[in-house]
Design a protein around this motif. Sequence first.
Motif, short mmCIF file in Angstrom:
data_model
loop_
_atom_site.label_atom_id
_atom_site.label_comp_id
_atom_site.label_asym_id
_atom_site.label_seq_id
_atom_site.Cartn_x
_atom_site.Cartn_y
_atom_site.Cartn_z
N ASN A 36 42.02 34.90 46.77
CA ASN A 36 41.40 34.58 45.48
C ASN A 36 40.38 33.46 45.62
N SER A 37 40.72 32.43 46.38
CA SER A 37 39.77 31.33 46.59
C SER A 37 38.55 31.81 47.36
N ALA A 38 38.80 32.61 48.42
CA ALA A 38 37.69 33.11 49.24
C ALA A 38 36.77 34.00 48.40
N TYR A 39 37.35 34.83 47.55
CA TYR A 39 36.55 35.71 46.70
C TYR A 39 35.69 34.89 45.74
N ASP A 40 36.30 33.90 45.10
CA ASP A 40 35.56 33.07 44.13
C ASP A 40 34.44 32.29 44.80
N LEU A 74 24.86 40.03 44.47
CA LEU A 74 25.82 40.31 45.53
C LEU A 74 26.90 41.26 45.01
N TYR A 75 27.43 40.96 43.84
CA TYR A 75 28.48 41.80 43.25
C TYR A 75 28.00 43.24 43.12
N ASN A 76 26.79 43.43 42.57
CA ASN A 76 26.27 44.77 42.33
C ASN A 76 26.02 45.51 43.65
N LYS A 127 37.19 43.72 42.90
CA LYS A 127 38.03 42.67 43.47
C LYS A 127 39.33 43.25 44.02
N ASP A 128 39.94 44.17 43.27
CA ASP A 128 41.19 44.76 43.73
C ASP A 128 40.99 45.62 44.97
#
Length: 516
Positions: A233-237, A245-247, A215-216
């Motif tokens: 932050n909203s767009a990331y969430d 997707l994260y992996n 995220k950072d």
Amino acid sequence: MNGLQAIKAFKGGSFSVLKQEKWLLYIGMTKETKINLERLTSLKEAGNNYVLDYVERTLEVLEEIPVSTDNKSLVEEVLKWSETAKGGLPHKRTDWEAREYNLFAHNIGSAQIYLEHTPAADSVKREIIYTLIKTHGLIGQFLRGEVTLQENRELTLLLEKKLLSREDFKEIVLALNFCIIKAVSSELWQEVGEKVETVVGSLAEGDFSMEYSLKDRLKALRENSIKNGEDFNSAYDEVFIDENLYNTVERFLQKVQLWYVEAALYDFSFEEFIKIFLMTAREIDLEKTRHISFEEFMKEIYYEHEGKKRVNIYKKRIIEKYLSQYSIEGILEGKHIENIHVRHKIIFKDTFQETAFFTFSFSPAGEKLIDFCTEAEKSGLLYEKAIVLLFDLFELRKDKYDRFYEEEAYLSTMNGSIDNKKIILNYISGNTVIDIGPGGGALMDMMEEMLPGKRIIGVDISQNVIDSLSRKKNLENHSWEVMYGDALNLSQYMEEGSVDTIIFCSILHELFSYIE
């Protein structure tokens, strides 16, 4: 003759200096135009030889700072050679490519060129300078999110091999970064200087614990987008709701270095940004490809508009439409959508698989029509006709809802008439208020100030307006909301009976633009 004197002599017309100063020959005599367009306000600022001017500035900065004589000599040698892979005449670049020098990751290519011209007699000094050239800029790239901190591992080997003391290491690396960053702009150094010092200190201790989380790192890559009003932050969430997707994104960013990514993509939404990463990850071999460059796309997406460097809004709208046809899930599943007029592509130069270039390409007809629109900006009626042709070819909306860069002047005009609209506030009832066609947001600002506690929603069909208001909301910390919507079909966007007041203010005259 030191590096700065050599450049002054060359610029003064003394070409004999090139016989001894091969680094100057390569960056001074070239047809290449390797420029990061991010910090230019006009494309004209690039000048005749941007790279040579930049190297001169780095050497001028070096002259100003207190560094021990031996260490200053090392830093100067690094600065002289660090941009050479961006230069060279065609025949020389062909020779370098035949030797498999990586001219696309210029720190690596420049280090290879340096070795070619440096005798191996002083092997210690040679290895130090080679390593500093090869890793130069990576600390800045880490802070920008373009590489992992581990990419500086080779730099710390200078300490492990005892080629440099810890004190010399810190002085040299800090001086080098000060020169290359301040030569871009003094403001940039003021912004990142303390962070650079912290990273250099950690590397001197062999400490890599400052590594970014996913995220950072993404937040660092979106720094300019955030400064322009993106609610990161909203767009990331909203986007990262799936572990797969994260992996996938995490593995992609762990494996590759990114070049020119922020300069090319900052004006696209966070979701579009992630889609482009996924498209790239799907089409490369992450075990072979180390560098992803957006240089080609960066050059494609900018153009000169009324004396300013601007994102080519025609290409941007077409690319946005193209990306909207893909879902994140679809990309992860490997789905492909054929489009005869625009597509994304990964380019490898010859057989060199270590560096890949991501860009978008347009059909010949599409390219000519985009060029026609940029020329037609200079006229009135012709411009309107050009835009309709563009919308037809790329299957965008066929009405004239998007005024492109004319939108800015239009929104300013709408905001300027706000005093005439105060009377509307007397007729607002209930708690939830929709402002159809909110323009520059002036009426919503007034309602927020004079009618606290109301839920205020601006609904617009122009993507330009949505983008502008979203940035305004985040930058100025407004409580009102903004959403895309068609005023003729509000029930698609809002539950019936959930709205108390609907305002049509300076919008009725637009109906001919929106109705078939």
